[in-house]
Scaffold this motif. Structure first.
Motif, mmCIF file in Angstrom:
data_model
loop_
_atom_site.group_PDB
_atom_site.id
_atom_site.type_symbol
_atom_site.label_atom_id
_atom_site.label_comp_id
_atom_site.label_asym_id
_atom_site.label_seq_id
_atom_site.Cartn_x
_atom_site.Cartn_y
_atom_site.Cartn_z
ATOM 1 N N ILE A 96 -5.693 7.255 15.458
ATOM 2 C CA ILE A 96 -5.671 6.275 16.692
ATOM 3 C C ILE A 96 -6.578 6.825 17.774
ATOM 4 O O ILE A 96 -7.061 6.101 18.533
ATOM 5 C CB ILE A 96 -4.039 5.854 16.911
ATOM 6 N N GLU A 97 -6.198 8.008 18.253
ATOM 7 C CA GLU A 97 -6.897 8.657 19.407
ATOM 8 C C GLU A 97 -8.422 8.515 19.283
ATOM 9 O O GLU A 97 -9.119 8.163 20.006
ATOM 10 C CB GLU A 97 -6.260 10.001 19.735
ATOM 11 N N GLN A 98 -8.675 8.842 18.136
ATOM 12 C CA GLN A 98 -10.077 9.038 17.668
ATOM 13 C C GLN A 98 -10.914 7.601 17.608
ATOM 14 O O GLN A 98 -11.833 7.362 18.306
ATOM 15 C CB GLN A 98 -10.603 9.329 16.283
ATOM 16 N N ALA A 99 -9.935 6.589 17.335
ATOM 17 C CA ALA A 99 -10.393 5.137 17.694
ATOM 18 C C ALA A 99 -10.708 4.836 18.883
ATOM 19 O O ALA A 99 -11.654 4.097 19.467
ATOM 20 C CB ALA A 99 -9.428 4.118 16.760
ATOM 21 N N PHE A 100 -9.753 5.099 19.571
ATOM 22 C CA PHE A 100 -10.034 4.812 21.052
ATOM 23 C C PHE A 100 -11.004 5.479 21.803
ATOM 24 O O PHE A 100 -11.807 5.093 22.518
ATOM 25 C CB PHE A 100 -8.627 5.248 22.016
ATOM 26 N N ASP A 101 -11.281 6.660 21.376
ATOM 27 C CA ASP A 101 -12.185 7.721 21.787
ATOM 28 C C ASP A 101 -13.728 6.966 21.420
ATOM 29 O O ASP A 101 -14.401 6.756 22.368
ATOM 30 C CB ASP A 101 -12.412 9.150 21.288
ATOM 31 N N ASP A 102 -13.791 6.423 20.258
ATOM 32 C CA ASP A 102 -14.882 5.953 19.658
ATOM 33 C C ASP A 102 -15.244 4.507 20.402
ATOM 34 O O ASP A 102 -16.501 4.084 20.618
ATOM 35 C CB ASP A 102 -14.767 5.622 18.135
ATOM 36 N N TYR A 103 -14.182 3.909 20.433
ATOM 37 C CA TYR A 103 -14.418 2.513 21.295
ATOM 38 C C TYR A 103 -14.923 2.828 22.720
ATOM 39 O O TYR A 103 -15.772 1.910 22.977
ATOM 40 C CB TYR A 103 -13.095 2.029 21.343
ATOM 41 N N ARG A 104 -14.105 3.671 23.439
ATOM 42 C CA ARG A 104 -14.500 3.864 24.759
ATOM 43 C C ARG A 104 -15.999 4.580 25.007
ATOM 44 O O ARG A 104 -16.600 4.053 25.983
ATOM 45 C CB ARG A 104 -13.612 5.167 25.581
ATOM 46 N N SER A 105 -16.261 5.398 24.094
ATOM 47 C CA SER A 105 -17.769 5.952 24.283
ATOM 48 C C SER A 105 -18.840 5.114 23.448
ATOM 49 O O SER A 105 -20.151 5.391 23.535
ATOM 50 C CB SER A 105 -17.714 7.098 23.416
ATOM 51 N N GLY A 106 -18.320 3.721 22.972
ATOM 52 C CA GLY A 106 -19.336 2.848 22.789
ATOM 53 C C GLY A 106 -19.906 2.895 21.238
ATOM 54 O O GLY A 106 -20.657 2.101 20.566
ATOM 55 N N ARG A 107 -19.102 3.679 20.515
ATOM 56 C CA ARG A 107 -19.615 3.958 19.158
ATOM 57 C C ARG A 107 -19.270 2.949 18.309
ATOM 58 O O ARG A 107 -19.694 2.730 17.088
ATOM 59 C CB ARG A 107 -18.875 5.361 18.481
ATOM 60 N N ILE A 137 1.130 -1.147 -0.115
ATOM 61 C CA ILE A 137 -0.140 -0.110 -0.090
ATOM 62 C C ILE A 137 0.809 1.202 -0.183
ATOM 63 O O ILE A 137 0.591 2.145 -0.767
ATOM 64 C CB ILE A 137 -0.973 0.012 1.237
ATOM 65 N N GLY A 138 1.874 1.283 0.792
ATOM 66 C CA GLY A 138 3.095 2.702 0.684
ATOM 67 C C GLY A 138 2.336 3.643 1.405
ATOM 68 O O GLY A 138 2.978 4.766 1.244
ATOM 69 N N GLU A 139 1.514 3.679 2.216
ATOM 70 C CA GLU A 139 0.908 4.730 2.921
ATOM 71 C C GLU A 139 1.402 4.597 4.423
ATOM 72 O O GLU A 139 1.945 3.602 5.133
ATOM 73 C CB GLU A 139 -0.522 4.674 3.267
ATOM 74 N N PRO A 140 1.479 5.767 5.358
ATOM 75 C CA PRO A 140 1.978 5.850 6.650
ATOM 76 C C PRO A 140 1.214 4.766 7.552
ATOM 77 O O PRO A 140 0.059 4.775 7.208
ATOM 78 C CB PRO A 140 2.076 7.146 7.007
ATOM 79 N N VAL A 141 1.675 4.124 8.497
ATOM 80 C CA VAL A 141 1.110 3.073 9.285
ATOM 81 C C VAL A 141 1.220 3.687 10.673
ATOM 82 O O VAL A 141 2.230 3.971 11.319
ATOM 83 C CB VAL A 141 1.680 2.000 9.005
ATOM 84 N N ALA A 142 0.060 3.979 11.384
ATOM 85 C CA ALA A 142 0.068 4.242 12.768
ATOM 86 C C ALA A 142 -0.722 3.208 13.416
ATOM 87 O O ALA A 142 -1.984 2.706 13.192
ATOM 88 C CB ALA A 142 -0.864 5.614 13.206
ATOM 89 N N ARG A 143 -0.280 2.625 14.383
ATOM 90 C CA ARG A 143 -0.595 1.149 14.818
ATOM 91 C C ARG A 143 -0.626 1.332 16.350
ATOM 92 O O ARG A 143 0.417 1.493 16.955
ATOM 93 C CB ARG A 143 0.138 0.110 14.250
ATOM 94 N N TYR A 144 -1.811 0.977 16.925
ATOM 95 C CA TYR A 144 -1.829 0.834 18.303
ATOM 96 C C TYR A 144 -2.572 -0.424 18.744
ATOM 97 O O TYR A 144 -4.063 -0.338 18.379
ATOM 98 C CB TYR A 144 -2.372 2.025 19.171
ATOM 99 N N GLY A 145 -2.156 -1.513 19.096
ATOM 100 C CA GLY A 145 -3.073 -2.599 19.320
ATOM 101 C C GLY A 145 -3.981 -2.991 18.213
ATOM 102 O O GLY A 145 -3.590 -3.203 17.060
ATOM 103 N N PRO A 146 -5.324 -3.116 18.422
ATOM 104 C CA PRO A 146 -5.967 -3.339 17.356
ATOM 105 C C PRO A 146 -6.714 -2.340 16.658
ATOM 106 O O PRO A 146 -7.517 -2.645 15.664
ATOM 107 C CB PRO A 146 -7.319 -3.776 18.300
ATOM 108 N N PHE A 147 -6.006 -1.100 16.671
ATOM 109 C CA PHE A 147 -6.387 -0.184 15.528
ATOM 110 C C PHE A 147 -5.276 0.006 14.753
ATOM 111 O O PHE A 147 -3.870 0.269 15.119
ATOM 112 C CB PHE A 147 -6.537 1.101 16.560
ATOM 113 N N VAL A 148 -5.207 0.165 13.497
ATOM 114 C CA VAL A 148 -4.159 0.502 12.428
ATOM 115 C C VAL A 148 -5.044 1.627 11.462
ATOM 116 O O VAL A 148 -5.607 1.499 10.773
ATOM 117 C CB VAL A 148 -3.982 -0.740 11.412
#
Length: 298
Positions: free
Chosen positions: A281-292, A263-274
Motif C-alpha cells: 500500500i505504501e509503495q502504491a502511494f509512493d508510485d502514485y505521488r511520484s507520477g508512476r 480468493i482467501g488471501e490477506p487484504v490490505a486496503r486503503y482507499g483506492p488501493f487494494v
C-alpha cells in the motif's frame, strides 16, 4: 443413507444488509450495502457494491468522480440510465451509456476519472447504475491495466421458458446465455428481472460466496421478504439460489446476483488501493505521488 446436502439444495440466507446512503465524488448519492462495519469476509472477492442513484440530475448539474487512482483490483461499471464518460492516465477514453458495462482491470495502476457525458450533463436526466469492486488474486495485482467495454447490444440475455424471468449475463451464465466478458477468477454477475409471483433457481456452487441485491420490486429469499436497497448474503450450504418475486409487488423484481470463488488471501486496503500487505500500500502511494501511475491529460 442420503446425504444431508443433496445436489440442488437451495442455499439459505445468512443475513440481510441494508444499503447505507453515502455521498460520493462530487455529490453522487449511492446506496452501499458493503463494505460496512460487519467486514468483508463473506463477500470475498467482492470489495464494494455501490448503487448510484437513481437520481434525476437537473440541467448542468455536473456530478461525477474526478481524477482518482486505482491499483490491485477491478472496477466494474454497469449503467441502467444516463451516460458517463471516462478517461485515464493511459490515454484511454470512452463513454458508458444505458445498458453498457465497463470492466476495468486496474492491475498495476492508473488514474481514472468518470463524469456525466457532456451532452447528458447539459440536458440533465435520470442517472442510475452500479459500480462494484472485484479483488484480484496476488498473482494478478500488478498485471497491465485492461478494459473490457461491452455495449448493451452485446450483453447476452436469457429468458425462462414461460417468459416471466429475464436475465442480463454480465459474467458467468444463466438461462442458456453465456457472458462475453473474461474474468480472472470464476465470477457470476447476473441482472434478473422477475415478474411478480414468478421464481427461478440459479446454480451457484457452494464453494462460492454469493449475494443478491434488490433494486426494484420486492424479493422473497429463503422465505424472507427483501425490499429494495437490501442485500441478502447466502450461506455456503447448497448448490442453488432460489429467487422469488413477491406476488404483491406492483412492479417486477430486479436484482443483481453476484457470486465468486473466494480468493482467501490477506487484504490490505486503503482507499483506492487494494493489496496484500501494508508495504505494498505504501509503495502504491509512493508510485502514485511520484507520477508512476501517470496523470490524465485534460
Amino acid at each position: 443413507g442420503p446425504s444431508p446436502h443433496p445436489k440442488g439444495m437451495n442455499r439459505t440466507v445468512a443475513r440481510i444488509v441494508e444499503g447505507t446512503p453515502v455521498m460520493e465524488g462530487e455529490g453522487v448519492l449511492v446506496h452501499r450495502p458493503f463494505p460496512s462495519a460487519q467486514g468483508l469476509r463473506d463477500f470475498d472477492p467482492f470489495l464494494l457494491l455501490d448503487e448510484m442513484g437513481p437520481l434525476e440530475l437537473p440541467a448542468n448539474a455536473a456530478k461525477g468522480f474526478p481524477d482518482h487512482p486505482h491499483r490491485g483490483f477491478e472496477t466494474v461499471t454497469y449503467m441502467l440510465s444516463g451516460r458517463f464518460e471516462h478517461r485515464d492516465s493511459y490515454g484511454h477514453a470512452g463513454k458508458i451509456e444505458a445498458g453498457d458495462v465497463q470492466w476495468m482491470t486496474a492491475g498495476s495502476g492508473l488514474v481514472h476519472s468518470e463524469t456525466p457525458e457532456t451532452e447528458f450533463r447539459k440536458t440533465g436526466g435520470r442517472m442510475h447504475g452500479f459500480q462494484i469492486w472485484v479483488n484480484l488474486p496476488r498473482r494478478d495485482k500488478m498485471m497491465a491495466p485492461r478494459y473490457q467495454e461491452v455495449p448493451k447490444a452485446q450483453i447476452p440475455e436469457g429468458r425462462s421458458e414461460d417468459g416471466r424471468v429475464a436475465v442480463k449475463v454480465i459474467a458467468g451464465e444463466s438461462l442458456g446465455a453465456k457472458a462475453v466478458i473474461d474474468t480472472r477468477i470464476p465470477i457470476q454477475y447476473l441482472h434478473f428481472t422477475i415478474e411478480p409471483g414468478a421464481a427461478m433457481e440459479q446454480p451457484v456452487p457452494k464453494s462460492e460466496n454469493a449475494f443478491v441485491y434488490v433494486f426494484a420490486g420486492a424479493a422473497v429469499l429463503d422465505g424472507q421478504r427483501v425490499d429494495r436497497h437490501h442485500l441478502a448474503v447466502f450461506q455456503r450450504n447448497g448448490d442453488n439460489i432460489r429467487i422469488e418475486a413477491a406476488a404483491d409487488s406492483g412492479e417486477p423484481l430486479q436484482v443483481l446476483l453476484l457470486a465468486a470463488e473466494p480468493i482467501g488471501e490477506p487484504v490490505a486496503r486503503y482507499g483506492p488501493f487494494v493489496m496484500n500487505t501494508r508495504e505494498e500500500i505504501e509503495q502504491a502511494f509512493d508510485d502514485y505521488r511520484s507520477g508512476r501511475m501517470g496523470t490524465i491529460a485534460h
